[in-house]
Design an enzyme around this catalytic site. Structure first.
Site, short mmCIF file in Angstrom:
data_model
loop_
_atom_site.label_atom_id
_atom_site.label_comp_id
_atom_site.label_asym_id
_atom_site.label_seq_id
_atom_site.Cartn_x
_atom_site.Cartn_y
_atom_site.Cartn_z
N ALA A 66 0.87 -1.17 0.00
CA ALA A 66 0.00 0.00 0.00
C ALA A 66 0.91 1.23 0.00
O ALA A 66 2.09 1.14 0.37
CB ALA A 66 -0.88 -0.02 1.24
N GLY A 111 0.65 -5.04 1.03
CA GLY A 111 -0.57 -5.10 0.23
C GLY A 111 -0.34 -5.74 -1.13
O GLY A 111 -1.28 -6.25 -1.75
N GLU A 114 -0.66 -9.31 -0.46
CA GLU A 114 -2.07 -9.54 -0.11
C GLU A 114 -2.97 -9.57 -1.34
O GLU A 114 -3.90 -10.37 -1.42
CB GLU A 114 -2.52 -8.48 0.90
CG GLU A 114 -1.79 -8.63 2.23
CD GLU A 114 -2.11 -7.52 3.22
OE1 GLU A 114 -1.55 -6.42 3.07
OE2 GLU A 114 -2.91 -7.75 4.13
N GLU A 134 4.93 -5.17 6.93
CA GLU A 134 4.21 -4.06 7.57
C GLU A 134 4.71 -3.76 8.98
O GLU A 134 4.76 -2.61 9.40
CB GLU A 134 2.70 -4.34 7.61
CG GLU A 134 1.98 -4.13 6.28
CD GLU A 134 1.86 -5.40 5.45
OE1 GLU A 134 2.71 -6.30 5.61
OE2 GLU A 134 0.92 -5.48 4.64
N1 CAA Z 1 4.54 3.15 -1.00
C1 CAA Z 1 4.90 4.32 -1.57
N2 CAA Z 1 6.01 4.45 -2.32
C2 CAA Z 1 6.77 3.36 -2.48
C3 CAA Z 1 6.47 2.13 -1.90
C4 CAA Z 1 5.29 2.05 -1.13
N3 CAA Z 1 4.88 0.90 -0.57
N4 CAA Z 1 7.44 1.24 -2.22
C5 CAA Z 1 8.32 1.92 -2.98
N5 CAA Z 1 7.93 3.20 -3.13
C6 CAA Z 1 8.60 4.26 -3.88
C7 CAA Z 1 9.84 4.77 -3.14
O1 CAA Z 1 9.48 5.71 -2.15
C8 CAA Z 1 10.65 5.35 -4.26
O2 CAA Z 1 10.11 6.62 -4.58
P1 CAA Z 1 11.11 7.86 -4.91
O3 CAA Z 1 11.85 7.42 -6.15
O4 CAA Z 1 10.17 8.99 -5.15
O5 CAA Z 1 12.01 7.99 -3.73
C9 CAA Z 1 10.33 4.43 -5.44
O6 CAA Z 1 9.12 3.76 -5.10
C10 CAA Z 1 11.40 3.37 -5.65
O7 CAA Z 1 11.59 2.68 -4.43
P2 CAA Z 1 13.01 2.51 -3.72
O8 CAA Z 1 13.93 3.65 -4.08
O9 CAA Z 1 12.79 2.27 -2.27
O10 CAA Z 1 13.55 1.19 -4.46
P3 CAA Z 1 14.57 0.11 -3.90
O11 CAA Z 1 14.94 -0.74 -5.04
O12 CAA Z 1 15.68 0.78 -3.16
O13 CAA Z 1 13.75 -0.74 -2.83
C11 CAA Z 1 11.82 -1.93 -2.00
C12 CAA Z 1 12.67 -1.52 -3.24
C13 CAA Z 1 12.65 -2.91 -1.14
C14 CAA Z 1 10.57 -2.63 -2.52
C15 CAA Z 1 11.47 -0.68 -1.18
O14 CAA Z 1 10.92 0.29 -2.06
C16 CAA Z 1 10.50 -0.92 -0.08
O15 CAA Z 1 10.88 -1.43 0.96
N6 CAA Z 1 9.21 -0.51 -0.26
C17 CAA Z 1 8.20 -0.59 0.77
C18 CAA Z 1 7.75 -2.03 1.00
C19 CAA Z 1 6.73 -2.09 2.11
O16 CAA Z 1 7.04 -1.83 3.25
N7 CAA Z 1 5.48 -2.47 1.78
C20 CAA Z 1 4.41 -2.53 2.72
C21 CAA Z 1 3.64 -1.25 2.70
S1 CAA Z 1 2.44 -1.17 3.99
C22 CAA Z 1 1.10 -2.04 3.43
O17 CAA Z 1 1.14 -2.66 2.39
C23 CAA Z 1 -0.08 -1.97 4.33
C24 CAA Z 1 -1.10 -3.03 4.13
O18 CAA Z 1 -1.14 -4.00 4.83
C25 CAA Z 1 -2.10 -2.93 3.10
#
Ligand code: CAA
Length: 260
Positions: A66, A111, A114, A134
């Protein structure tokens, strides 16, 4: 139909639905969840669609979760509404009367995993990474992960993934039973499409009834599932496709199913 964050292509009985926010690794914001609901309505209404493939645009991600930027400032009521929206969108995928295959082409986190779990089954690329991180953000899975993951892989294994927030690679996800099959990245879409085509050639009403019966037994219990199976099985004998399928077998020819 035009979508803000989705690409939908329909050809040869198969709808390819791509989540299209590669700049945010296809993270699910409200707009995207509303698009997904709309897309599920569109494919549900299209009689020519017999199977759906859900994937992510770009090389890197299926869906990285998400949208954290959108969620950060939410208050509890807004978070509840967001979770409800996610549950509704994923429920529409799970309950679509057509089969949905997730083609996990990269990160499927939070998400993102999910939404893949709401699909009927998952094929993944060798470079996919899957998990529910998460808790590393101070929240926990809120789009059905606490319910679908334990049902799929067992309570203990699901809790380990949820509590540690650790991601697994595609082969480990297959060993856990999350993913059905793993392919080299450049073969994933070809293989998913092949399976979707095989499904699309079968009797659509029968496939749909089978999906309903499996889901009912899985979620409501065996007795309920068996009752639904018996009723639907009986009803399948009222269809053109049953007459056509059995007639074609006996006449030693290929069936021509109409989905009615
Ligand atoms: N939400 C918003 N933006 C996201 C995102 C997310 N979940 N995942 C990645 N992005 C964005 C980053 O902020 C980045 O944006 P900018 O270029 O503007 O800085 C862009 O996508 C590229 O991401 P990274 O630079 O972080 O890429 P990376 O290769 O270094 O890392 C990754 C990749 C390991 C997937 C890392 O992006 C990451 O950890 N993302 C978040 C994963 C996460 O925690 N997901 C769970 C979200 S909470 C949820 O899902 C709640 C629920 O239960 C429904």
């Amino acid at each position: 139909m035009d979508y803000k964050n989705l690409l939908v292509e329909i050809a040869d009985g198969i709808a390819l639905v791509k989540i299209n926010r590669p700049q945010a690794l296809n993270a699910l914001n409200r707009e995207t969840l509303l698009d997904l609901q709309q897309a599920m309505k569109e494919v549900e209404g299209r009689k020519d669609v017999r199977a759906v493939i859900l994937t992510g645009e770009g090389e890197k991600a299926f869906v990285a979760g998400a949208d954290i930027a959108e969620m950060k400032a939410m208050n509890p009521a807004e978070a509840l509404a967001f979770s409800r929206l996610g549950h509704e969108a994923l429920g529409m995928i799970e309950n679509l009367t057509k089969p949905v295959i997730a083609a996990v082409n990269g990160y499927a986190l939070g998400g993102g995993l999910e939404i893949a779990l709401a699909c009927d089954f998952i094929y993944a690329s060798e470079k996919a990474k899957l998990g529910v991180p998460e808790v590393t953000l101070g929240i926990f899975p809120g789009f059905g992960g606490t319910q679908r993951l334990p049902r799929l892989i067992g309570k203990g294994r699901a809790k380990e993934l949820i509590f540690t927030g650790k991601t697994v690679d595609a082969n480990e996800a297959r060993n856990l039973g999350i993913v059905n099959k793993v392919f080299p990245p450049d073969k994933l879409m070809e293989e998913v499409t092949k399976t979707a085509r095989t499904i699309a050639q079968n009797g659509p009403v029968a496939v749909s009834m089978a999906k309903g019966a499996v889901n009912a037994g899985y979620d409501e219990g065996r007795e309920e599932g068996e009752a639904i199976e018996m009723t639907a099985w009986g009803n399948s004998f009222a269809t053109h496709d049953q007459k056509e399928g059995m007639g074609a077998f006996l006449e030693k020819r290929k069936p021509l199913f109409k989905g009615e």
